[in-house]
Design a protein around this motif. Structure first.
Motif, PDB file in Angstrom:
ATOM      1  N   VAL A  95       0.848  -1.205   0.000  1.00  0.00           N
ATOM      2  CA  VAL A  95       0.000   0.000   0.000  1.00  0.00           C
ATOM      3  C   VAL A  95       0.881   1.252   0.000  1.00  0.00           C
ATOM      4  N   GLY A  96       1.954   1.218   0.802  1.00  0.00           N
ATOM      5  CA  GLY A  96       2.759   2.424   1.014  1.00  0.00           C
ATOM      6  C   GLY A  96       3.558   2.881  -0.191  1.00  0.00           C
ATOM      7  N   LEU A  97       4.053   1.933  -0.977  1.00  0.00           N
ATOM      8  CA  LEU A  97       4.927   2.313  -2.095  1.00  0.00           C
ATOM      9  C   LEU A  97       4.203   3.159  -3.152  1.00  0.00           C
ATOM     10  N   PRO A  98       3.079   2.661  -3.714  1.00  0.00           N
ATOM     11  CA  PRO A  98       2.392   3.516  -4.697  1.00  0.00           C
ATOM     12  C   PRO A  98       1.816   4.793  -4.083  1.00  0.00           C
ATOM     13  N   LEU A  99       1.392   4.691  -2.799  1.00  0.00           N
ATOM     14  CA  LEU A  99       0.833   5.872  -2.142  1.00  0.00           C
ATOM     15  C   LEU A  99       1.919   6.952  -2.003  1.00  0.00           C
ATOM     16  N   GLN A 100       3.123   6.530  -1.639  1.00  0.00           N
ATOM     17  CA  GLN A 100       4.219   7.480  -1.494  1.00  0.00           C
ATOM     18  C   GLN A 100       4.557   8.143  -2.833  1.00  0.00           C
ATOM     19  N   MET A 101       4.623   7.321  -3.890  1.00  0.00           N
ATOM     20  CA  MET A 101       4.973   7.888  -5.203  1.00  0.00           C
ATOM     21  C   MET A 101       3.916   8.904  -5.647  1.00  0.00           C
ATOM     22  N   ALA A 102       2.645   8.604  -5.356  1.00  0.00           N
ATOM     23  CA  ALA A 102       1.576   9.524  -5.780  1.00  0.00           C
ATOM     24  C   ALA A 102       1.553  10.800  -4.936  1.00  0.00           C
ATOM     25  N   LEU A 103       1.925  10.696  -3.656  1.00  0.00           N
ATOM     26  CA  LEU A 103       1.775  11.836  -2.742  1.00  0.00           C
ATOM     27  C   LEU A 103       3.079  12.585  -2.465  1.00  0.00           C
ATOM     28  N   THR A 104       4.139  12.245  -3.173  1.00  0.00           N
ATOM     29  CA  THR A 104       5.439  12.859  -2.867  1.00  0.00           C
ATOM     30  C   THR A 104       5.397  14.375  -2.923  1.00  0.00           C
ATOM     31  N   MET A 105       4.627  14.921  -3.848  1.00  0.00           N
ATOM     32  CA  MET A 105       4.626  16.384  -3.998  1.00  0.00           C
ATOM     33  C   MET A 105       3.619  17.095  -3.092  1.00  0.00           C
ATOM     34  N   ASN A 106       3.014  16.372  -2.148  1.00  0.00           N
ATOM     35  CA  ASN A 106       2.187  17.046  -1.128  1.00  0.00           C
ATOM     36  C   ASN A 106       3.141  17.600  -0.083  1.00  0.00           C
ATOM     37  N   LEU A 107       3.588  18.831  -0.280  1.00  0.00           N
ATOM     38  CA  LEU A 107       4.620  19.390   0.599  1.00  0.00           C
ATOM     39  C   LEU A 107       4.027  20.405   1.570  1.00  0.00           C
ATOM     40  N   PRO A 108       4.505  20.430   2.810  1.00  0.00           N
ATOM     41  CA  PRO A 108       3.944  21.353   3.790  1.00  0.00           C
ATOM     42  C   PRO A 108       4.571  22.745   3.712  1.00  0.00           C
ATOM     43  N   VAL A 109       4.735  23.265   2.525  1.00  0.00           N
ATOM     44  CA  VAL A 109       5.345  24.591   2.379  1.00  0.00           C
ATOM     45  C   VAL A 109       4.283  25.656   2.601  1.00  0.00           C
ATOM     46  N   GLY A 110       4.635  26.675   3.383  1.00  0.00           N
ATOM     47  CA  GLY A 110       3.672  27.727   3.687  1.00  0.00           C
ATOM     48  C   GLY A 110       2.549  27.165   4.528  1.00  0.00           C
ATOM     49  N   GLN A 111       1.318  27.516   4.190  1.00  0.00           N
ATOM     50  CA  GLN A 111       0.187  27.071   5.001  1.00  0.00           C
ATOM     51  C   GLN A 111      -0.575  25.921   4.355  1.00  0.00           C
ATOM     52  N   THR A 112      -0.014  25.342   3.280  1.00  0.00           N
ATOM     53  CA  THR A 112      -0.774  24.340   2.557  1.00  0.00           C
ATOM     54  C   THR A 112      -0.709  22.987   3.267  1.00  0.00           C
ATOM     55  N   VAL A 113      -1.853  22.386   3.427  1.00  0.00           N
ATOM     56  CA  VAL A 113      -1.914  21.013   3.926  1.00  0.00           C
ATOM     57  C   VAL A 113      -2.972  20.327   3.100  1.00  0.00           C
ATOM     58  N   THR A 114      -2.635  19.211   2.519  1.00  0.00           N
ATOM     59  CA  THR A 114      -3.678  18.478   1.832  1.00  0.00           C
ATOM     60  C   THR A 114      -3.821  17.135   2.505  1.00  0.00           C
ATOM     61  N   GLY A 115      -4.909  16.968   3.174  1.00  0.00           N
ATOM     62  CA  GLY A 115      -5.259  15.669   3.695  1.00  0.00           C
ATOM     63  C   GLY A 115      -4.481  15.195   4.895  1.00  0.00           C
ATOM     64  N   ASP A 116      -4.831  13.977   5.285  1.00  0.00           N
ATOM     65  CA  ASP A 116      -4.205  13.315   6.416  1.00  0.00           C
ATOM     66  C   ASP A 116      -3.614  12.025   5.854  1.00  0.00           C
ATOM     67  N   ALA A 117      -2.443  12.164   5.216  1.00  0.00           N
ATOM     68  CA  ALA A 117      -1.871  11.032   4.483  1.00  0.00           C
ATOM     69  C   ALA A 117      -1.445   9.898   5.408  1.00  0.00           C
ATOM     70  N   SER A 118      -0.920  10.236   6.592  1.00  0.00           N
ATOM     71  CA  SER A 118      -0.459   9.155   7.472  1.00  0.00           C
ATOM     72  C   SER A 118      -1.656   8.366   8.005  1.00  0.00           C
ATOM     73  N   GLY A 119      -2.738   9.080   8.339  1.00  0.00           N
ATOM     74  CA  GLY A 119      -3.953   8.398   8.794  1.00  0.00           C
ATOM     75  C   GLY A 119      -4.512   7.503   7.690  1.00  0.00           C
ATOM     76  N   ALA A 120      -4.444   7.998   6.452  1.00  0.00           N
ATOM     77  CA  ALA A 120      -4.947   7.224   5.316  1.00  0.00           C
ATOM     78  C   ALA A 120      -4.105   5.964   5.111  1.00  0.00           C
ATOM     79  N   ALA A 121      -2.790   6.105   5.285  1.00  0.00           N
ATOM     80  CA  ALA A 121      -1.909   4.943   5.099  1.00  0.00           C
ATOM     81  C   ALA A 121      -2.209   3.884   6.157  1.00  0.00           C
ATOM     82  N   VAL A 122      -2.384   4.332   7.413  1.00  0.00           N
ATOM     83  CA  VAL A 122      -2.683   3.377   8.496  1.00  0.00           C
ATOM     84  C   VAL A 122      -4.041   2.724   8.246  1.00  0.00           C
ATOM     85  N   ALA A 123      -5.035   3.531   7.835  1.00  0.00           N
ATOM     86  CA  ALA A 123      -6.379   2.991   7.590  1.00  0.00           C
ATOM     87  C   ALA A 123      -6.361   1.987   6.439  1.00  0.00           C
ATOM     88  N   GLY A 124      -5.586   2.299   5.390  1.00  0.00           N
ATOM     89  CA  GLY A 124      -5.515   1.404   4.227  1.00  0.00           C
ATOM     90  C   GLY A 124      -4.925   0.055   4.602  1.00  0.00           C
TER      91      GLY A 124
END
Lengths: 246, 273
Positions: free
Chosen positions: A63-92
């Protein structure tokens, strides 16, 4: 689909596992922004840790490998946050283990349709976590403003207590959200998988590959694939060789 | 990144008391815990500085003014915040017993250094090292195959230890340098490190892209999966963000991939299924 088909019975051991995974998700939610910000809350290590907790690290990697490749560019620069990726990985990962399903790793043996279906579920979970993260930050602001009383009376303990409360909130939010998402994944999302039309299922088998390719394409775009085509070409060549050798 | 540190009166660089430094370090890891849209890391910074204040006898008026100085807006990169925290503690130490650090002086130091380090840290950590390490983790888990758990564990240990050591040292260097910490910003190694980290990210993404294409090639050689159509689609997916000059969030990319996959399945019809 009838209600009994969605019924999901959990043993005592399953509830204990759910508790451990919620604890892990709480810690990863802290790591994401509130505490330390190590690398561990990224999708690959988060899914891998969830796999270890479940005793199935291979499922975590699948689960983690393709998820990481897809979400690599979700960067916490400035005030941007998209989603709860770690929670999603654990849930998956946890959802798959609780439902007794084994997703195929990218390019490996097993059921690739299930991997695609899990990734789609994880993406939905991650997006669902976004408003919660935002709500938590709005709550922080309300609490932060309470700290103004310290500017009048010099009570240092008040400011420390507010800060500690914020940490605790992030932990509880992450743990509870992941536990609920995990239950939804195991009790609703994965049972739906059995009812996918055959042709649609075939399409989901390609989802992990396509999502990984789109995510990596986003990395190429961010780092100037046109300007640094030589470096990119060398990487592509090495990757092709790696694929041939593994 | 190092900065020349002037020795103190006794010939040694000024240092924070070890107990205070440990407490400041532990709290600095939670700098963003109370992050809020209005003043961002203000409460986090104040909490980080408190062990120094708590090591002194309680004086409500001094404490009140201290809190007032640091309750204002503050934002920087959490990995580099140690330089600002250490630097502020040094300035506070120097003005102890003289009515504390003037509010304007604290604000100028905090804001100018914080902004500059935020920019450097975003480039080096968020846009450089973080994606590079994430992609390195992917490559490691592909190469190590059976030993992937061990390899990933080692990588995690290295990354976590490395950044904790960096943060510990940043507090000490910030304290030792005081105002001279601004020299740190002119160090050319920052930009060399940023360039190297970004290049590494691109190469690692290329490696994974090549691996994905090979996986597609493998499947394309089986007629039941739609042959070259799938291979072409993977190439298009890799190139799409560069051609469209857009980078949607990863979650939306996964959903787009799902739609693409289903469209592909219906387009290929019986051949595909």
């Amino acid at each position: 689909m009838t209600a009994p088909e969605l019924a999901f019975a959990m043993s005592g051991a399953d509830w204990a596992l759910l508790g451990w995974l919620a604890l892990l998700a709480g810690c990863l939610a802290l790591d994401e922004t509130a505490l330390a910000q190590t690398w561990l809350s990224q999708p690959l290590p988060a899914a891998f840790l969830a796999g270890l907790v479940c005793g199935e690290p291979a499922t975590g990697l699948a689960v983690g490998l393709p998820l990481q490749m897809a979400l690599t560019m979700n960067l916490p620069v400035g005030q941007t946050v998209t989603g709860d990726a770690s929670g999603a990985a654990v849930a998956g990962v946890g959802g798959a283990v609780l439902a007794g399903r084994t997703p195929a790793p990218l390019g490996g043996e097993g059921d690739p349709v299930l991997t695609g279906w899990l990734l789609l579920g994880a993406a939905a979970v991650s997006l669902a976590g976004h408003p919660l993260v935002q709500a938590e930050r709005r709550l922080h602001m309300v609490w932060m403003l309470e700290g103004r009383h310290t500017l009048r009376d010099g009570n240092l303990g008040r400011v420390e207590a507010i800060h500690g409360r914020c940490l605790l909130t992030a932990f509880v939010r992450g743990g509870l959200f992941a536990a609920l998402a995990l239950l939804a994944m195991a009790a609703v999302w994965l049972p739906l998988y059995a009812h996918l039309p055959h042709a649609v299922g075939f399409g989901f088998a390609w989802l992990p590959w396509l999502a990984a390719a789109l995510g990596l394409g986003a990395v190429f775009e961010r780092y100037g694939a046109r300007r640094h085509w030589g470096w990119l070409g060398a990487g592509l060549g090495a990757g092709w060789l790696l694929g041939a050798l593994t | 990144m190092s900065v020349r540190i002037e020795p103190g009166a006794d010939g040694t660089a000024p240092r924070l008391a070890p107990g205070v430094r440990w407490q400041v370090f532990a709290r600095s890891l939670g700098l963003q815990a109370s992050w809020n849209h209005q003043r961002m890391q203000n409460l986090g910074l104040l909490v980080c500085l408190m062990p120094w204040l708590r090591a002194r006898e309680r004086d409500p008026e001094r404490d009140r003014l201290f809190c007032r100085r640091y309750f204002e807006f503050f934002n920087t990169n959490p990995y580099l915040a140690g330089y600002v925290i250490g630097g502020l503690l040094r300035l506070e130490q120097e003005r102890e017993g003289q009515g504390g650090l003037p509010r304007g002086q604290a604000q100028t130091f905090r804001d100018s250094l914080g902004r500059a380090l935020a920019s450097l840290g975003d480039q080096l950590f968020w846009l450089g090292l973080r994606p590079a390490v994430a992609l390195l983790g992917c490559v490691v888990s592909l190469v190590a195959v059976g030993a992937a758990p061990l390899a990933l564990g080692l990588l995690a240990l290295l990354v976590v230890t490395g950044q904790l050591v960096w943060r510990w040292r940043a507090i000490g260097r910030g304290y030792a340098a005081g105002y001279d910490i601004v020299e740190l910003l002119g160090d050319p190694r920052w930009h060399r490190a940023i360039r190297a980290a970004k290049r590494a990210t691109l190469v690692l993404a290329g490696v994974l892209g090549g691996w994905v294409l090979h996986g597609g090639w493998d499947d394309a050689s089986r007629p039941a999966t739609g042959g070259w159509v799938v291979m072409g689609l993977l190439v298009a997916a890799l190139a799409f963000p560069s051609l469209a000059r857009r980078r949607p969030a990863g979650e939306f990319l996964i959903m787009a991939a799902g739609i693409l996959g289903v469209v592909l399945a219906f387009a290929l019809g019986e051949q595909g299924s």
